[in-house]
Design an enzyme around this catalytic site. Structure first.
Site, PDB file in Angstrom:
ATOM      1  CE1 TYR A 198      -4.022  -1.784   0.297  1.00  0.00           C
ATOM      2  CE2 TYR A 198      -2.877  -3.092   1.928  1.00  0.00           C
ATOM      3  CZ  TYR A 198      -3.946  -2.909   1.079  1.00  0.00           C
ATOM      4  OH  TYR A 198      -4.922  -3.840   1.010  1.00  0.00           O
ATOM      5  CB  THR A 253      -3.102  -2.097  -3.446  1.00  0.00           C
ATOM      6  OG1 THR A 253      -2.812  -3.492  -3.371  1.00  0.00           O
ATOM      7  CG2 THR A 253      -4.600  -1.888  -3.382  1.00  0.00           C
TER       8      THR A 253
HETATM    9  C1  GLV Z   1      -7.670  -5.088   2.191  1.00  0.00           C
HETATM   10  O1  GLV Z   1      -7.052  -4.989   1.163  1.00  0.00           O
HETATM   11  C2  GLV Z   1      -9.057  -5.369   2.239  1.00  0.00           C
HETATM   12  O2  GLV Z   1      -9.714  -5.358   1.174  1.00  0.00           O
HETATM   13  O3  GLV Z   1      -9.570  -5.596   3.334  1.00  0.00           O
END
Ligand code: GLV
Length: 387
Positions: A130, A156
């Site tokens: 992240y 992500t």
């Molecule tokens: C984390 O990526 C989630 O979707 O909980």
């Protein structure tokens, strides 16, 4: 030992064995769960074109993903809290993937740390990141991934802010679980899970606890997200992370052709067409419907993978036939892990590969790399005609 014939069998066992808060965490979409539902129901609208009297011997599901040889073009997606579905879950899933010959992606929000997974596997895995405000933390994360010999990072790009999943709030989701009257009542019925968890020390967010500063409640996914994630993320910053890492980069969470072109221009090696399993923007298109426009825009210049909604080998076949070079599965292997640990993840992969291979045969295909639109019956308007 129950007879497992499909992913849904694993799902039923997972539900029985695992505490409700963790099963619900995996099984949730955000808000009304419309996109979560459409991800699977839209796959069902695409039909397969049956062909007969075609040599179906010597079939292969082997392919490559970002230059790595794979037994089938299916990678294990990053899933947060995997080590709460089964003790040491990330290690179990990574081992199953390694033995099967498909990539494993470790989530930043994992329970087992990068170092833990590296110590228990022998092939490089992918590491999902992240993008946080704290550049020092990011730098250290990349260093740790390099030291662990990760062959790619998966950034992500669709979760700077979390889509609300109602069940997580109602269940008081945390890792490890907090002992409230409600959670105790449920945990008391999950003996096998509890005994396993008592046997491991890995019960906290292993990549974060002791590494990240200023997190008020390190057991809560939502509080960490709200405090640490970088709301200013833009393409320039993504390019900076690519430079910081210096290796292969996959951008996960692209649903739009213009964004796919941007991903290409910052030098991504692959993108994953994904709506985060319907867990982020509720009301977004299903991934399988979003895929064709993105393949048309960039598919010959960058690898396009897709996830969200794959629950069978037939779904994998459809995604590949619609132009994806690879796929990712999340829930499909998490069900297996929650049901039976490492053996369950292997089972999920076996089920999907067998379904893929059999369906290829009945479509008259022997090589997974030859799948294309000619294998599908696509309903008129499937890809949408949006204003
Ligand atoms: C984390 O990526 C989630 O979707 O909980």
């Amino acid at each position: 030992m129950p007879v497992i014939t499909c992913i849904d069998d694993l799902k039923q066992l997972h539900k029985r064995r695992t505490p409700k808060m963790f099963y619900d965490y995996a099984e949730s979409g955000s808000y009304t769960e419309q996109t979560f539902r459409n991800n699977t129901s839209d796959f069902a609208e695409l039909l397969l074109r049956q062909k007969v009297a075609v040599d179906m011997s010597g079939r292969t599901t082997e392919s490559t993903l970002i230059g790595e040889k794979v037994a089938m073009p299916v990678a294990l997606a990053p899933v947060g809290l995997t080590g709460m579905q089964s003790a040491d879950g990330e290690i179990k899933a990574a081992r199953a993937a390694e033995k099967f010959g498909v990539p494993y992606t470790l989530s930043t929000m994992s329970i087992c740390s990068i170092e833990d997974v590296a110590a228990h596997t022998s092939k490089p895995f992918w590491f999902q990141v992240y993008t946080l405000k704290d550049d020092d933390f990011m730098r250290r994360l990349f260093e740790r991934a390099r030291a662990a010999n990760c062959s790619a990072i998966v950034i992500t790009v669709d979760l700077q802010i979390m889509g609300q999943r109602h069940k997580d709030l109602k269940n008081g989701l945390s890792a490890p679980p907090k002992f409230t009257l409600k959670s105790m009542a449920n945990l008391a019925t999950k003996w096998a899970w509890g005994l396993e968890m008592l046997g491991t020390k890995r019960r906290f967010f292993g990549n974060i606890v002791g590494h990240a500063k200023g997190v008020s409640d390190p057991s809560s996914l939502s509080s960490w997200t709200a405090e640490a994630f970088d709301l200013t993320l833009d393409w320039k910053r993504i390019a900076k992370f690519k430079e910081m890492w210096g290796g292969k980069v996959i951008l996960k969470g692209v649903m739009d052709a213009e964004d796919a072109r941007n991903a290409m221009s910052v030098g991504a090696d692959a993108i994953v067409v994904s709506n985060h399993g319907g867990r982020q923007l509720d009301g977004a298109l299903s991934s399988i419907r979003a895929l064709p426009a993105i393949v048309d825009a960039v598919g010959d210049k960058i690898e396009v993978h897709m996830d969200s909604g794959i629950r069978s080998g037939q779904d994998v076949l459809k995604a590949l036939a619609m132009g994806a070079k690879g796929t990712m599965i999340g829930r499909s292997y998490i069900y297996g892990l929650g049901a039976m640990g490492e053996a369950g993840v292997t089972k999920a992969l076996e089920v999907i590969q067998k379904e893929l291979s059999t369906s290829m045969a009945l479509c008259g295909e022997r090589d997974v790399k030859n799948l294309g639109r000619h294998n599908l019956l696509i309903p008129k308007g499937f890809e949408g005609d949006w204003q």
